[in-house]
Design a protein around this motif. Structure first.
Motif, PDB file in Angstrom:
ATOM      1  N   UNK A   1      16.800  -4.787 -13.362  1.00 49.38           N
ATOM      2  CA  UNK A   1      16.704  -5.956 -13.180  1.00 49.38           C
ATOM      3  C   UNK A   1      16.130  -6.672 -11.819  1.00 49.38           C
ATOM      4  N   UNK A   2      16.976  -5.884 -11.035  1.00 50.01           N
ATOM      5  CA  UNK A   2      17.197  -6.183  -9.753  1.00 50.01           C
ATOM      6  C   UNK A   2      15.756  -5.723  -9.037  1.00 50.01           C
ATOM      7  N   UNK A   3      16.072  -6.906  -7.800  1.00 50.20           N
ATOM      8  CA  UNK A   3      14.185  -6.775  -7.312  1.00 50.20           C
ATOM      9  C   UNK A   3      13.321  -6.888  -7.515  1.00 50.20           C
ATOM     10  N   UNK A   4      11.740  -6.308  -8.127  1.00 53.01           N
ATOM     11  CA  UNK A   4      10.833  -6.797  -7.960  1.00 53.01           C
ATOM     12  C   UNK A   4      10.106  -5.880  -8.137  1.00 53.01           C
ATOM     13  N   UNK A   5       8.626  -5.619  -8.484  1.00 53.41           N
ATOM     14  CA  UNK A   5       7.791  -5.086  -7.808  1.00 53.41           C
ATOM     15  C   UNK A   5       7.535  -5.057  -6.003  1.00 53.41           C
ATOM     16  N   UNK A   6       7.800  -4.556  -5.368  1.00 49.81           N
ATOM     17  CA  UNK A   6       8.060  -5.254  -3.572  1.00 49.81           C
ATOM     18  C   UNK A   6       8.128  -3.460  -3.138  1.00 49.81           C
ATOM     19  N   UNK A   7       8.290  -2.305  -4.229  1.00 50.32           N
ATOM     20  CA  UNK A   7       8.147  -0.878  -3.273  1.00 50.32           C
ATOM     21  C   UNK A   7       6.112  -1.373  -3.847  1.00 50.32           C
ATOM     22  N   UNK A   8       5.439   0.346  -3.380  1.00 53.48           N
ATOM     23  CA  UNK A   8       4.430   0.228  -3.513  1.00 53.48           C
ATOM     24  C   UNK A   8       4.048   1.822  -2.681  1.00 53.48           C
ATOM     25  N   UNK A   9       3.092   2.498  -3.488  1.00 50.15           N
ATOM     26  CA  UNK A   9       2.671   3.121  -2.289  1.00 50.15           C
ATOM     27  C   UNK A   9       0.700   3.563  -2.866  1.00 50.15           C
ATOM     28  N   UNK A  10       0.385   3.757  -1.619  1.00 50.51           N
ATOM     29  CA  UNK A  10      -0.989   3.331  -1.284  1.00 50.51           C
ATOM     30  C   UNK A  10      -1.554   4.917  -0.543  1.00 50.51           C
ATOM     31  N   UNK A  11      -2.461   5.297  -1.252  1.00 47.75           N
ATOM     32  CA  UNK A  11      -3.160   6.732  -1.286  1.00 47.75           C
ATOM     33  C   UNK A  11      -4.609   5.971  -0.556  1.00 47.75           C
TER      34      UNK A  11
ATOM     35  N   UNK B   1      -4.086   1.669  -4.737  1.00 44.37           N
ATOM     36  CA  UNK B   1      -2.202   0.907  -4.051  1.00 44.37           C
ATOM     37  C   UNK B   1      -2.284   0.636  -5.419  1.00 44.37           C
ATOM     38  N   UNK B   2      -0.740   0.496  -5.778  1.00 48.25           N
ATOM     39  CA  UNK B   2       0.054   0.542  -6.913  1.00 48.25           C
ATOM     40  C   UNK B   2       1.329   0.032  -6.675  1.00 48.25           C
TER      41      UNK B   2
ATOM     42  N   UNK C   1       5.779  16.649  -3.823  1.00 46.30           N
ATOM     43  CA  UNK C   1       5.710  16.359  -5.511  1.00 46.30           C
ATOM     44  C   UNK C   1       5.310  15.033  -5.348  1.00 46.30           C
ATOM     45  N   UNK C   2       4.576  15.150  -5.638  1.00 44.53           N
ATOM     46  CA  UNK C   2       4.449  13.504  -6.349  1.00 44.53           C
ATOM     47  C   UNK C   2       4.966  12.209  -7.740  1.00 44.53           C
ATOM     48  N   UNK C   3       4.765  11.172  -7.544  1.00 46.26           N
ATOM     49  CA  UNK C   3       5.540  10.440  -8.137  1.00 46.26           C
ATOM     50  C   UNK C   3       4.605   9.964  -9.362  1.00 46.26           C
ATOM     51  N   UNK C   4       5.345   9.487 -10.378  1.00 45.47           N
ATOM     52  CA  UNK C   4       3.923   8.817 -11.123  1.00 45.47           C
ATOM     53  C   UNK C   4       2.947   8.222 -10.681  1.00 45.47           C
ATOM     54  N   UNK C   5       3.672   6.526  -9.418  1.00 43.73           N
ATOM     55  CA  UNK C   5       3.531   5.035  -9.157  1.00 43.73           C
ATOM     56  C   UNK C   5       2.072   6.045  -7.977  1.00 43.73           C
ATOM     57  N   UNK C   6       2.690   7.236  -7.170  1.00 48.30           N
ATOM     58  CA  UNK C   6       1.368   7.878  -6.123  1.00 48.30           C
ATOM     59  C   UNK C   6       0.190   8.605  -6.579  1.00 48.30           C
ATOM     60  N   UNK C   7       0.152   9.306  -8.178  1.00 44.87           N
ATOM     61  CA  UNK C   7      -1.025   9.290  -9.071  1.00 44.87           C
ATOM     62  C   UNK C   7      -1.222   8.922  -9.146  1.00 44.87           C
ATOM     63  N   UNK C   8      -0.635   7.684  -9.937  1.00 42.40           N
ATOM     64  CA  UNK C   8      -1.555   6.415  -9.592  1.00 42.40           C
ATOM     65  C   UNK C   8      -2.636   5.595  -8.638  1.00 42.40           C
ATOM     66  N   UNK C   9      -1.945   5.857  -7.734  1.00 40.12           N
ATOM     67  CA  UNK C   9      -2.388   5.179  -6.275  1.00 40.12           C
ATOM     68  C   UNK C   9      -3.759   6.182  -6.233  1.00 40.12           C
ATOM     69  N   UNK C  10      -3.623   7.555  -6.230  1.00 40.62           N
ATOM     70  CA  UNK C  10      -4.230   8.518  -5.858  1.00 40.62           C
ATOM     71  C   UNK C  10      -5.347   8.506  -7.055  1.00 40.62           C
ATOM     72  N   UNK C  11      -5.292   7.889  -7.926  1.00 39.21           N
ATOM     73  CA  UNK C  11      -6.534   8.439  -9.675  1.00 39.21           C
ATOM     74  C   UNK C  11      -7.226   6.750  -8.545  1.00 39.21           C
ATOM     75  N   UNK C  12      -6.720   5.722  -8.500  1.00 33.61           N
ATOM     76  CA  UNK C  12      -7.249   4.420  -8.207  1.00 33.61           C
ATOM     77  C   UNK C  12      -8.459   4.856  -7.288  1.00 33.61           C
ATOM     78  N   UNK C  13      -7.858   5.154  -5.840  1.00 31.74           N
ATOM     79  CA  UNK C  13      -8.234   5.440  -5.008  1.00 31.74           C
ATOM     80  C   UNK C  13      -9.870   6.900  -5.141  1.00 31.74           C
ATOM     81  N   UNK C  14      -9.690   7.236  -6.145  1.00 33.42           N
ATOM     82  CA  UNK C  14     -10.748   8.421  -6.681  1.00 33.42           C
ATOM     83  C   UNK C  14     -11.428   7.587  -7.952  1.00 33.42           C
ATOM     84  N   UNK C  15     -11.342   6.758  -8.457  1.00 29.40           N
ATOM     85  CA  UNK C  15     -12.353   5.357  -9.311  1.00 29.40           C
ATOM     86  C   UNK C  15     -13.124   4.948  -8.005  1.00 29.40           C
ATOM     87  N   UNK C  16     -12.939   4.442  -7.226  1.00 30.82           N
ATOM     88  CA  UNK C  16     -13.603   4.035  -6.113  1.00 30.82           C
ATOM     89  C   UNK C  16     -14.537   4.216  -4.796  1.00 30.82           C
TER      90      UNK C  16
END
Length: 90
Positions: free
Chosen positions: A27-37, A17-18, A72-87
């Motif tokens: 500067x609006x919002x925060x880290x409320x959006x996420x990608x989970x693989x 999850x990213x 098409x995968x976003x950068x955040x989705x690709x990072x979530x997939x990478x994290x999942x593969x590492x685990x």
């Protein structure tokens, strides 16, 4: 035992999850959006992502085959997939 091993290989074993702010520049919002693989040993599964604003929330789901998607995968989705593969290997 072989049957159990086959079934386990097809179960979700890697989760990543990213959290991110899609509006970094304003500067609006925060880290409320996420990608989970969610993937199995072969990298098959799904990646869910959300985009949160004050007015609405959008949810996206993209199927994964061997860690990639026909969509098409976003950068955040690709990072979530990478994290999942590492685990998978820990």
């Amino acid at each position: 035992l072989e049957s159990v091993e086959k079934r386990l290989g097809k179960s979700i074993q890697g989760v990543g999850t990213v959290r991110f702010n899609p509006f970094r520049g304003t500067g609006d919002g925060g880290n409320q959006s996420f990608a989970s693989a969610f993937i199995d040993e072969a990298g098959n599964g799904v990646v869910f992502s959300t985009l949160q604003t004050r007015e609405r929330m959008s949810i996206f789901a993209k199927p994964l085959t061997n860690g990639t998607s026909e969509y098409e995968l976003t950068g955040e989705e690709k990072r979530a997939i990478r994290e999942a593969r590492e685990k998978l290997h820990t």
